[in-house]
Design an enzyme around this catalytic site. Structure first.
Site, PDB file in Angstrom:
ATOM      1  N   TYR A  28       0.824  -1.204   0.000  1.00 24.54           N
ATOM      2  CA  TYR A  28       0.000   0.000   0.000  1.00 24.54           C
ATOM      3  C   TYR A  28       0.856   1.252   0.000  1.00 24.54           C
ATOM      4  O   TYR A  28       2.074   1.183   0.189  1.00 24.54           O
ATOM      5  CB  TYR A  28      -0.967  -0.002   1.198  1.00 24.54           C
ATOM      6  CG  TYR A  28      -0.356   0.344   2.534  1.00 24.54           C
ATOM      7  CD1 TYR A  28       0.483  -0.540   3.198  1.00 24.54           C
ATOM      8  CD2 TYR A  28      -0.612   1.576   3.148  1.00 24.54           C
ATOM      9  CE1 TYR A  28       1.036  -0.217   4.428  1.00 24.54           C
ATOM     10  CE2 TYR A  28      -0.072   1.898   4.388  1.00 24.54           C
ATOM     11  CZ  TYR A  28       0.752   0.993   5.018  1.00 24.54           C
ATOM     12  OH  TYR A  28       1.305   1.310   6.230  1.00 24.54           O
ATOM     13  N   ARG A  42       8.287   4.114  -4.566  1.00 21.08           N
ATOM     14  CA  ARG A  42       8.362   3.118  -3.491  1.00 21.08           C
ATOM     15  C   ARG A  42       7.352   1.995  -3.735  1.00 21.08           C
ATOM     16  O   ARG A  42       7.635   0.824  -3.456  1.00 21.08           O
ATOM     17  CB  ARG A  42       8.121   3.765  -2.127  1.00 21.08           C
ATOM     18  CG  ARG A  42       8.303   2.755  -0.987  1.00 21.08           C
ATOM     19  CD  ARG A  42       8.232   3.391   0.375  1.00 21.08           C
ATOM     20  NE  ARG A  42       6.941   4.006   0.611  1.00 21.08           N
ATOM     21  CZ  ARG A  42       6.668   4.789   1.651  1.00 21.08           C
ATOM     22  NH1 ARG A  42       7.601   5.069   2.547  1.00 21.08           N
ATOM     23  NH2 ARG A  42       5.474   5.315   1.795  1.00 21.08           N
ATOM     24  N   ARG A  55      -7.938 -21.034  -1.819  1.00 21.04           N
ATOM     25  CA  ARG A  55      -6.869 -20.612  -0.909  1.00 21.04           C
ATOM     26  C   ARG A  55      -5.675 -21.542  -1.065  1.00 21.04           C
ATOM     27  O   ARG A  55      -5.830 -22.764  -1.014  1.00 21.04           O
ATOM     28  CB  ARG A  55      -7.375 -20.643   0.532  1.00 21.04           C
ATOM     29  CG  ARG A  55      -6.340 -20.196   1.547  1.00 21.04           C
ATOM     30  CD  ARG A  55      -6.943 -20.138   2.944  1.00 21.04           C
ATOM     31  NE  ARG A  55      -5.967 -19.695   3.938  1.00 21.04           N
ATOM     32  CZ  ARG A  55      -5.148 -20.508   4.598  1.00 21.04           C
ATOM     33  NH1 ARG A  55      -5.183 -21.820   4.379  1.00 21.04           N
ATOM     34  NH2 ARG A  55      -4.282 -20.030   5.469  1.00 21.04           N
ATOM     35  N   LYS A  69       6.465  -2.058   1.932  1.00 21.30           N
ATOM     36  CA  LYS A  69       5.287  -1.474   2.587  1.00 21.30           C
ATOM     37  C   LYS A  69       4.082  -2.403   2.412  1.00 21.30           C
ATOM     38  O   LYS A  69       3.231  -2.185   1.550  1.00 21.30           O
ATOM     39  CB  LYS A  69       5.016  -0.077   2.011  1.00 21.30           C
ATOM     40  CG  LYS A  69       4.142   0.775   2.906  1.00 21.30           C
ATOM     41  CD  LYS A  69       4.199   2.217   2.469  1.00 21.30           C
ATOM     42  CE  LYS A  69       3.143   3.073   3.123  1.00 21.30           C
ATOM     43  NZ  LYS A  69       3.228   3.117   4.577  1.00 21.30           N
ATOM     44  N   GLU A  90      11.693   2.388  14.565  1.00 21.00           N
ATOM     45  CA  GLU A  90      10.848   3.490  14.076  1.00 21.00           C
ATOM     46  C   GLU A  90       9.559   3.506  14.882  1.00 21.00           C
ATOM     47  O   GLU A  90       9.352   2.671  15.763  1.00 21.00           O
ATOM     48  CB  GLU A  90      10.563   3.321  12.575  1.00 21.00           C
ATOM     49  CG  GLU A  90       9.916   1.991  12.237  1.00 21.00           C
ATOM     50  CD  GLU A  90       9.850   1.690  10.744  1.00 21.00           C
ATOM     51  OE1 GLU A  90       9.821   2.628   9.926  1.00 21.00           O
ATOM     52  OE2 GLU A  90       9.823   0.496  10.400  1.00 21.00           O
ATOM     53  N   LEU A 149      10.968   1.153   7.352  1.00 21.77           N
ATOM     54  CA  LEU A 149      10.403   1.634   6.096  1.00 21.77           C
ATOM     55  C   LEU A 149      11.186   2.870   5.646  1.00 21.77           C
ATOM     56  O   LEU A 149      11.513   3.730   6.464  1.00 21.77           O
ATOM     57  CB  LEU A 149       8.922   2.004   6.278  1.00 21.77           C
ATOM     58  CG  LEU A 149       8.255   2.351   4.951  1.00 21.77           C
ATOM     59  CD1 LEU A 149       8.009   1.101   4.122  1.00 21.77           C
ATOM     60  CD2 LEU A 149       6.955   3.099   5.157  1.00 21.77           C
TER      61      LEU A 149
HETATM   62  N1  PMP Z   1       7.553   3.783   9.096  1.00 20.24           N
HETATM   63  C1  PMP Z   1       6.429   3.053   9.096  1.00 20.24           C
HETATM   64  C2  PMP Z   1       6.421   1.736   9.805  1.00 20.24           C
HETATM   65  C3  PMP Z   1       5.271   3.531   8.455  1.00 20.24           C
HETATM   66  O1  PMP Z   1       4.138   2.795   8.450  1.00 20.24           O
HETATM   67  C4  PMP Z   1       5.299   4.805   7.828  1.00 20.24           C
HETATM   68  C5  PMP Z   1       4.088   5.388   7.168  1.00 20.24           C
HETATM   69  N2  PMP Z   1       3.421   4.526   6.337  1.00 20.24           N
HETATM   70  C6  PMP Z   1       6.507   5.527   7.852  1.00 20.24           C
HETATM   71  C7  PMP Z   1       7.610   4.984   8.497  1.00 20.24           C
HETATM   72  C8  PMP Z   1       6.611   6.878   7.202  1.00 20.24           C
HETATM   73  O2  PMP Z   1       6.664   6.751   5.807  1.00 20.24           O
HETATM   74  P1  PMP Z   1       6.163   7.936   4.862  1.00 20.24           P
HETATM   75  O3  PMP Z   1       6.956   9.141   5.252  1.00 20.24           O
HETATM   76  O4  PMP Z   1       6.497   7.459   3.495  1.00 20.24           O
HETATM   77  O5  PMP Z   1       4.713   8.107   5.119  1.00 20.24           O
END
Ligand code: PMP
Length: 287
Positions: free
Chosen positions: A33, A52, A101, A151, A183, A207
């Site tokens: 996503y 991305r 499935r 993601k 994070e 991410l």
């Molecule tokens: N880390 C994680 C785990 C996230 O889910 C997100 C947002 N989706 C981010 C960092 C920030 O990414 P972005 O700046 O691309 O929204």
């Protein structure tokens, strides 16, 4: 008012958009996503999110059901028909709905990917109380899988983290692995020490935030010092400032970590300045 959403090539009222029970996004979280922010009716950093997305698809060997040019058109059309001024566009692509499935991936020639997009309106999102007052975070163990650079829609642990934070009377959680902050549950984490902005280096452990890339670039352009390295919760609690970044929160100050006040307990100067620069530049560059 019912939104218009996009599903597999069609614009539909949200009540009419239906996905199969055999969809692998539903059965196996086999999907990726993106969330692209909208400010003043314009898409923020669409290119970064599209790139991305392509990387996430490539890493999972998942076929894209749409070209990146068409994807931009769908984003713009949804923003237009739903009259979104501030908010965002959510996009999800899954490995489609095979006949049954099965753990093995279906043949993409027989099972096309599913694509869904919808808008979320958040009037005045750039002036939220959280951005003015800062947020409180707790630390939790990072129990996610090892490819956090992709993601995917496997968001159960981040959701549990948000609930743990809520239960503790806080806004979010910073995740910790081997003693170091990875994070936030849905954002990248930063501290500031002696005018230096410190954030974890890129790897499969986090991410690669699109907002992170933009904010670090803008910080360097504004002659701020940036250091990409590991840091601990103890170091963060002792820092002058802390903040997070994401497409939906932009730059948001953190004023408390595990009950310890950061700096004087109010949003720091560098976080505030970065937020201003980021919002200003993003609005100018929006498409
Ligand atoms: N880390 C994680 C785990 C996230 O889910 C997100 C947002 N989706 C981010 C960092 C920030 O990414 P972005 O700046 O691309 O929204």
């Amino acid at each position: 008012m019912s939104r218009t959403v996009y599903l597999n090539g069609d614009y539909l009222p949200e009540e009419e958009a239906k996905v199969s029970v055999f969809d692998r996004g539903f059965l196996m979280a086999d999907g990726v996503y993106e969330v692209t922010s909208v400010l003043d009716g314009k898409l923020i950093d669409f290119d970064g999110h599209a790139k991305r997305l392509q990387r996430s698809l490539d890493e999972l060997d998942m076929a894209s059901p749409i070209t990146m040019e068409d994807l931009l058109e769908v984003h713009r059309e949804l923003v237009r028909v739903n009259e979104v001024v501030d908010g965002g566009v959510y996009l999800q692509i899954t490995r489609g709905a095979p006949a049954d499935r099965d753990f093995a991936f279906p043949d993409p020639a027989e099972t096309p990917s599913t694509i869904v997009l919808f808008t979320q309106s958040k009037p005045g999102v750039a002036d939220s109380p959280a951005s003015r007052n800062g947020i409180k975070v707790i630390s939790i163990e990072d129990q996610r899988w090892g490819r956090r650079d992709i993601k995917t829609v496997q968001l159960l642990y981040p959701s549990m983290g948000k609930m743990m934070a809520k239960k503790a009377g806080c806004d979010d959680a910073w995740m910790v692995e081997d003693g170091h902050v990875t994070e936030g549950t849905s954002n990248n984490a930063y501290i500031v020490k002696g005018n230096k902005i410190i954030t974890r280096q890129l790897s499969n452990d986090i991410l690669h935030g699109i907002t992170r890339a933009a904010v670090l670039r803008m910080a360097k352009e504004a002659q701020m010092q940036v250091e990409e390295r590991l840091f601990t919760i103890e170091e963060a609690q002792d820092a002058d400032e802390a903040f997070i970044t994401s497409a939906t929160t932009f730059v948001q100050p953190v004023v408390e970590i595990d009950g310890a006040q950061i700096g004087d307990g109010t949003p720091g100067m560098i976080a505030k300045r970065l937020r201003e620069i980021y919002l200003d530049e993003s609005r100018k560059a929006g498409i």
